[in-house]
Design a protein around this motif. Structure first.
Motif, PDB file in Angstrom:
ATOM      1  N   LEU B 100     -41.308  24.774 -73.883  1.00  0.00           N
ATOM      2  CA  LEU B 100     -42.363  24.574 -74.877  1.00  0.00           C
ATOM      3  C   LEU B 100     -42.151  25.415 -76.124  1.00  0.00           C
ATOM      4  CD1 LEU B 100     -45.442  24.538 -72.488  1.00  0.00           C
ATOM      5  CD2 LEU B 100     -44.450  22.589 -73.668  1.00  0.00           C
ATOM      6  N   LEU B 101     -41.697  26.620 -75.927  1.00  0.00           N
ATOM      7  CA  LEU B 101     -41.673  27.558 -77.053  1.00  0.00           C
ATOM      8  C   LEU B 101     -40.285  28.069 -77.410  1.00  0.00           C
ATOM      9  CD1 LEU B 101     -44.798  29.715 -76.219  1.00  0.00           C
ATOM     10  CD2 LEU B 101     -44.554  28.071 -78.069  1.00  0.00           C
ATOM     11  N   TRP B 129     -44.277  21.655 -82.274  1.00  0.00           N
ATOM     12  CA  TRP B 129     -45.590  21.471 -81.653  1.00  0.00           C
ATOM     13  C   TRP B 129     -46.030  20.022 -81.748  1.00  0.00           C
ATOM     14  CZ3 TRP B 129     -50.109  19.708 -83.773  1.00  0.00           C
ATOM     15  CH2 TRP B 129     -50.200  19.653 -85.166  1.00  0.00           C
ATOM     16  N   THR B 130     -45.539  19.350 -82.795  1.00  0.00           N
ATOM     17  CA  THR B 130     -45.928  17.942 -82.948  1.00  0.00           C
ATOM     18  C   THR B 130     -45.435  17.118 -81.760  1.00  0.00           C
ATOM     19  OG1 THR B 130     -43.950  17.760 -84.290  1.00  0.00           O
ATOM     20  CG2 THR B 130     -46.023  17.887 -85.461  1.00  0.00           C
ATOM     21  N   ALA B 133     -47.641  17.936 -78.720  1.00  0.00           N
ATOM     22  CA  ALA B 133     -48.968  17.353 -78.900  1.00  0.00           C
ATOM     23  C   ALA B 133     -48.915  15.840 -78.712  1.00  0.00           C
ATOM     24  CB  ALA B 133     -49.515  17.700 -80.281  1.00  0.00           C
ATOM     25  N   THR B 156     -55.117  19.472 -78.917  1.00  0.00           N
ATOM     26  CA  THR B 156     -53.848  20.027 -79.412  1.00  0.00           C
ATOM     27  C   THR B 156     -53.950  20.368 -80.894  1.00  0.00           C
ATOM     28  OG1 THR B 156     -53.125  17.743 -79.596  1.00  0.00           O
ATOM     29  CG2 THR B 156     -52.273  18.996 -77.754  1.00  0.00           C
ATOM     30  N   SER B 160     -53.415  24.121 -82.404  1.00  0.00           N
ATOM     31  CA  SER B 160     -52.337  24.507 -83.315  1.00  0.00           C
ATOM     32  C   SER B 160     -52.884  24.853 -84.685  1.00  0.00           C
ATOM     33  CB  SER B 160     -51.291  23.406 -83.392  1.00  0.00           C
ATOM     34  OG  SER B 160     -51.838  22.295 -84.038  1.00  0.00           O
ATOM     35  N   TRP B 165     -51.149  28.224 -81.045  1.00  0.00           N
ATOM     36  CA  TRP B 165     -50.208  27.405 -80.287  1.00  0.00           C
ATOM     37  C   TRP B 165     -49.403  28.232 -79.296  1.00  0.00           C
ATOM     38  CZ3 TRP B 165     -50.257  22.511 -79.397  1.00  0.00           C
ATOM     39  CH2 TRP B 165     -49.148  21.901 -78.810  1.00  0.00           C
ATOM     40  N   GLU B 166     -48.835  29.317 -79.803  1.00  0.00           N
ATOM     41  CA  GLU B 166     -47.972  30.109 -78.915  1.00  0.00           C
ATOM     42  C   GLU B 166     -48.719  30.666 -77.708  1.00  0.00           C
ATOM     43  OE1 GLU B 166     -44.639  32.474 -81.096  1.00  0.00           O
ATOM     44  OE2 GLU B 166     -46.252  31.982 -82.487  1.00  0.00           O
ATOM     45  N   MET B 169     -49.581  27.885 -75.282  1.00  0.00           N
ATOM     46  CA  MET B 169     -48.469  27.384 -74.470  1.00  0.00           C
ATOM     47  C   MET B 169     -48.090  28.406 -73.409  1.00  0.00           C
ATOM     48  SD  MET B 169     -47.910  24.374 -75.342  1.00  0.00           S
ATOM     49  CE  MET B 169     -49.579  24.138 -75.884  1.00  0.00           C
ATOM     50  N   LEU B 400     -43.810  25.027 -85.951  1.00  0.00           N
ATOM     51  CA  LEU B 400     -44.621  25.885 -85.104  1.00  0.00           C
ATOM     52  C   LEU B 400     -45.529  26.699 -86.003  1.00  0.00           C
ATOM     53  CD1 LEU B 400     -43.081  27.106 -81.989  1.00  0.00           C
ATOM     54  CD2 LEU B 400     -44.685  28.651 -83.040  1.00  0.00           C
TER      55      LEU B 400
END
Ligand SMILES: Nc1ncnc2c1ncn2[C@@H]1O[C@H](COP(=O)(O)OP(=O)(O)OP(=O)(O)O)[C@@H](O)[C@H]1O
Ligand SMILES: [Mg+2]
Lengths: 351, 685
Positions: B100-101, B129-130, B133, B156, B160, B165-166, B169, B400
């Motif tokens: 994810l990250l 992230w898009t 999501a 989502t 974000s 976001w971080e 996740m 991100l």
């Protein structure tokens, strides 16, 4: 109408029970050994055991429908569960097609159930999370058939029981009668030779029940399976049975054709049980006809009735004739004569 | 006199109360053992610590080859086991997190640090992230349709754009490991208990204790056995989330009708097929409630697990709470709630998914979602790449959104809080002070002035009246344990806060519940409100109350009241709703007024069920009181919190947890026994 097994053909026992006992309770085995096979329900009850089936010995022949009757708690379901080995018997032997059922390994038992046996349950016992189609296909999928094959077969079965158009409904979206059709279709999906039905229609209202019985007879006419059918509705039994077994407290009191059960009850209990049964619904022409004797052809009416026909179904026609009616066998040979007076006596007589 | 003979229980209660007050006023601190029992169990924490140490570091030594020093080393078996267990859990968490990250730890796990440092390319890049999501939205759409897709989209985008976001996740990666493990473990143990009576008999009391132990008290032993970090957080979460799953699985399996089982057998199922094709799916309703519970517990633990090193939203929320940054805490809280709701709905939709057997689709159709995801994946990456040219100032919003670089409403909330403080300062302060001065302090003092014999007499007496000698002994034994520890006074404070919270919650709950039960629309609305509030992890409730009342006992108590009112209300509504309509009609026909009907017919019939709600209220209130330790209280919770930062805290943490659990169990036992008897008397068992 159910096909009567002719007595002259060689009988082939599909199910054979040999003094089968099922007794519930912790020390059932010990008690049974002590009693040496003579089980007294009262005595056992005092010892904390419940007698389910008590020394059942009988055979069911190929293509025959045996109806098991008795009051609630008389051990009908238990007997069925013993023969399908859903419960272990306490003592006795059961043979399916000559093979010892109780000696089968788990694997063989599963194979037997997957290929030879089908069962319909009183409360339907459908899987709530599966659709009609998935429920019917379930035994096939369990067997490992491909999804496509099982679904096609299930679709066929759904059509057979008249559920086409509702394949994707869930059980909760169906009426009782429809749910039971699913149960029937499911039990037939694997084309079993032996078909167990435990009070399949008792949860339904009288109208639907009648409809389902007709449906059932139609199916049996097509499929001709060996059937063990449990009910405590005598009318139902009469409509369906080749032979009837009457149970009381786990004992099979009598096992015979409907006519014999009514005409010659073996025990007091059976007599009481059948007292209210209308004779004309049970007896066939053969059992009321007279010898032809010296009756000439011209003394008889033109009407011919089969010797296996139930009186109820022919009485109107017979009574509207002036002369005695000829009774014929399968080959159209005249075997007896049916007199109106006999029929009237049977319908309205005090006996 | 008649009245007394007709209601023997009432007179028993009267006698009991008289005895209680007699003891209460006639025994004072000088009376030694009657006042407080000696703390015979003082050494118990140390013993627990020592045995844990022994198990962990000395028991069953084995030789392990250490590749770094190229020698065999002696370590303890258990230590090696827990260590490899931690490692595998950590690896899974890292794997998901790095998908994810982005990151290097997964690759390092297969190579080594030198390799990664020499080769720049050897690191997983983060997914834009898009992509994540849109992937989530797609899953939602595939499982349930537009509604769920919209919900995922909202969640989502919210997360974000608020720059969370971080951490989100990070939290997700740990929930995605903990939740499935809890689910599977719970399911397995549930099935096992179903198959085997002995297992059930052993498991049940353990579950009772496990479900009444406060979250915090698990943390210290987990820390000792598994160390600190995300894996420890996940393990603590698993320990906490599994019991309800076990219980619900067992409950569901027991409800499967024997005929369905027979039908499965007659279809020729093998044992395993019977289990996973018949039993578990038929019990799915309860099992799905279990899944929902698991997910809720996982997110409720997000904050608490951050005490032992779990990263993510929970950690940030804890920081924000500590710094009194209410606005930020609120935003983070909403993120957690959103994740909880989304995961819950997704898992539900997944379980309810149906297949179409006759759709003979071409390849494109059959794999349309996978193909579509492929498209999303590529588009997202291309977008992110383009983004790197558009956003020159170092933050690529299409790739991100870094932590705390999103929009924030913090100032707004802060201003709101300031405004409330400015405007209502005096009234809030007055309320706060008068509550503390006139109600809480005297109540606390009264509890602390209770001689131990009086407490025992009261509790065991109630036990005797409700459930005979057996109940009296059970609650007596539970109480005795607490009385023999060092923490009796702390337990009294916990009891006082819980009592206060429960009384107010029950009054509010029954009133609101009764009012809403009069009308079917209101019933629906209130049940929906209860559902919604129940999805909020417990600590979320602390945020608004701190906003209003600062760091005081009042805040804790108000959070307790809000939280604990939910079950009281729900059970009241349900209980009143289940009163048979025929009885209501009978009442109406005999000409009772609405109020009379409520008092004379509905309430008595619904009361056993409402009592079960009160039982839940007590458990909820206890948990909240303990969590209130984060704000600052001086009860058992505070000591448990202290045990967390103590190297030798295992014993203290566990045994304190047991104190709380035993309070809960005693109440649970009394109420359940009463409700069962009462239901039998009323014939509604
Ligand atoms: N699992 C069991 N454990 C103990 N006793 C049982 C069990 N199953 C059945 N029995 C007892 O065995 C006897 C026969 O039960 P069975 O279910 O076979 O009756 P039935 O003839 O099918 O009755 P119904 O018409 O009500 O279905 C009853 O007395 C019943 O109480
Ligand atoms: Mg039965």
């Amino acid at each position: 109408m159910p096909s009567k097994v002719s007595s002259d053909k060689k009988k082939n026992a599909v199910i054979k029970c040999d003094s089968v006992y099922k007794i519930f309770g912790d020390n059932a085995k010990k008690m049974l050994q002590k009693s040496n096979g003579n089980v007294d329900a009262k005595e056992f009850q005092d010892a904390g055991c419940v007698v389910g089936v008590n020394s059942a010995s009988f055979e069911v022949y190929e293509g025959e429908m045996l109806v098991v009757m008795g009051l609630s708690g008389s051990g009908k379901s238990t007997l069925l569960r013993c023969i399908s080995r859903l419960t272990d018997t306490t003592a006795g032997n059961i043979y399916i097609d000559g093979k010892d059922l109780l000696a089968l390994s788990d694997k063989e038992l599963i194979n037997l159930r997957r290929n030879k046996m089908g069962m319909v349950f009183q409360s339907f016992a459908l899987l709530p999370h599966k659709t009609v189609l998935e429920n019917i296909a379930f035994p096939l999928q369990v067997k490992g058939n491909s999804t496509k094959d099982s679904m096609n077969r299930a679709l066929e079965m759904a059509k057979l029981v008249g559920l086409d158009g509702r394949e994707n409904y869930f059980p909760r979206q169906l009426s009782g009668g429809q749910q039971q059709r699913v149960g029937i279709a499911r039990s037939l999906a694997v084309e079993p030779d032996i078909w167990f039905l435990d009070e399949p229609f008792s949860a339904l209202d009288p109208l639907i029940r009648k409809e389902m019985q007709d449906e059932f007879l139609r199916l049996q006419g097509v499929l001709n399976k060996t059937i063990l059918f449990v009910t405590h509705d005598f009318d139902e039994a009469l409509r369906l049975a080749d032979r009837i077994a009457i149970m009381k407290d786990g004992i099979i009191e009598q096992i015979d054709t409907p006519a014999n059960i009514v005409l010659n009850p073996a025990t007091e209990y059976v007599a009481k049980f059948t007292r209210e049964v209308p004779r004309e619904k049970v007896l066939n022409c053969e059992s009321v006809m007279d010898e032809i004797g010296d009756l000439a052809d011209s003394d008889m009416s033109q009407l011919r009735v089969s010797k296996d026909a139930i009186i109820e179904t022919v009485c109107e026609a017979v009574l509207s004739e002036q002369k005695p009616v000829a009774v014929v066998d399968k080959n159209d040979k005249v075997v007896g004569a049916l007199h109106c007076s006999k029929v009237i006596h049977m319908l309205f007589g005090t006996k | 006199m008649n009245y007394i003979t007709e209601h023997p229980k009432l007179s028993q209660f009267a006698v009991l109360l008289a005895v209680f007050f007699l003891l209460y006023f006639n025994i004072n601190p000088a009376d030694g053992i009657f006042w407080r029992l000696p703390s015979l169990l003082t050494d118990l924490p140390r013993i627990v610590n020592d045995s844990v140490d022994f198990l962990m570091f000395e028991w069953w030594p084995i030789e392990i080859y250490d590749p770094e020093i190229e020698e065999y080393e002696e370590t303890a078996l258990l230590k090696e086991i827990t260590r490899s267990f931690s490692r595998s859990i950590l690896f899974c968490i890292e794997l998901i997190r790095e998908i994810l990250l982005g990151g290097v730890k997964t690759i390092v796990a297969f190579t080594d640090w030198d390799f990664v440092e020499e080769n720049e390319w050897a690191r997983l890049p983060a997914m834009p992230w898009t992509v994540v999501a849109a992937g989530g939205i797609l899953i939602g759409y595939a499982l349930k349709g537009k509604g769920l897709a919209l919900l995922v989209a909202f969640a989502t985008i919210y997360i974000s754009s608020f720059g969370q976001w971080e951490p989100a996740m990070e939290t997700l990666s740990f929930v995605l490991i903990a939740a499935p493990i809890s689910f599977i473990l719970g399911l397995l143990l549930g099935v096992f208990a179903y198959k085997n009576r002995t297992t059930e008999a052993i498991l049940m009391p353990l579950l009772n204790v496990a479900q009444t132990m406060p979250h915090f008290s698990y943390l210290v032993p987990v820390m000792v056995f598994f160390g600190i970090g995300d894996h420890a957080g996940a393990i603590a979460t698993i320990i906490f989330a599994t019991p309800p799953m076990i219980r619900l699985t067992l409950l569901g399996l027991k409800k499967v009708s024997p005929e369905v089982l027979d039908a499965g057998m007659m279809s020729g199922c093998r044992n395993f097929q019977l289990l996973y094709k018949v039993l578990i799916p038929t019990a799915r309703r309860d099992i799905l409630i279990g899944v929902n519970q698991v997910i809720m517990q996982c997110l409720a633990m997000a904050v608490i697990a951050s005490f032992i090193g779990a990263k993510g939203l929970g950690f940030n929320l804890l920081l924000a709470l500590n710094q009194l940054r209410i606005g930020q805490a609120l935003e983070l809280g909403i993120c957690i709630v959103l994740i909880a709701v989304v995961l819950d709905k997704l898992s539900l939709a997944w379980a309810n998914k149906q297949t179409d057997y006759f759709a003979d689709l071409p390849f494109m159709q059959r794999h349309k979602y996978s193909l579509f995801f492929g498209v999303i994946f590529i588009t997202g990456i291309v977008l992110a790449y383009i983004g790197s040219f558009i956003f020159k100032d170092g933050i690529n919003y299409l790739y991100l959104i870094p932590h705390n670089k999103g929009i924030t409403t913090e100032n707004f909330w802060q201003a709101g809080v300031d405004w409330i403080w400015d405007t209502f300062f005096f009234s809030l302060k007055a309320f706060n002070e008068s509550l503390i001065q006139d109600v809480l302090m005297p109540m606390k003092a009264a509890y602390l002035a209770m001689p131990v014999v009086a407490t025992f007499a009261l509790v065991m007496g109630v036990g005797y009246i409700i459930g005979g000698i057996r109940s009296a002994l059970i609650v007596g034994a539970l109480l005795l344990y607490i009385a023999l520890t060092d923490w009796w006074d702390r337990a009294l404070i916990t009891a006082y806060m819980t009592t206060f919270g429960v009384i107010v919650s029950v009054i509010i709950g029954i009133t609101v519940g009764s009012l809403c039960a009069q009308n079917s629309l209101a019933t629906k609305v209130i049940l929906l409100v209860c559902d919604t509030f129940q999805t909020f992890p417990s600590f979320i409730y602390l945020i608004p109350v701190i906003m209003l009342f600062g760091v005081t006992d009042t805040s804790v108590l108000i959070a307790v009241i809000v939280y604990a009112t939910i079950p009281a209300t729900r059970y009241t509504v349900e209980g009143l709703g289940s009163v048979p309509p025929s009885l209501q009609d009978a009442g109406s026909m005999s000409g009772v007024s609405r109020l009379q009907r409520w008092v004379k017919i509905e309430l008595p019939l619904a009361f056993p069920h409402i009592m079960l709600g009160i039982n839940q209220t007590v458990v909820f209130a206890l948990f909240m009181v303990i969590i209130g330790a984060m704000i600052g209280t001086d009860d058992l919770g505070q000591y448990i919190l202290k045990a967390l930062s103590d190297k030798q805290g295992t014993g203290n943490g566990l045994l304190l947890g047991l104190c709380v659990a035993f309070i809960g169990l005693a109440v649970d036992h009394l109420i359940n026994t009463w409700a069962k008897k009462r239901k039998e008397d009323l014939g509604i068992a």
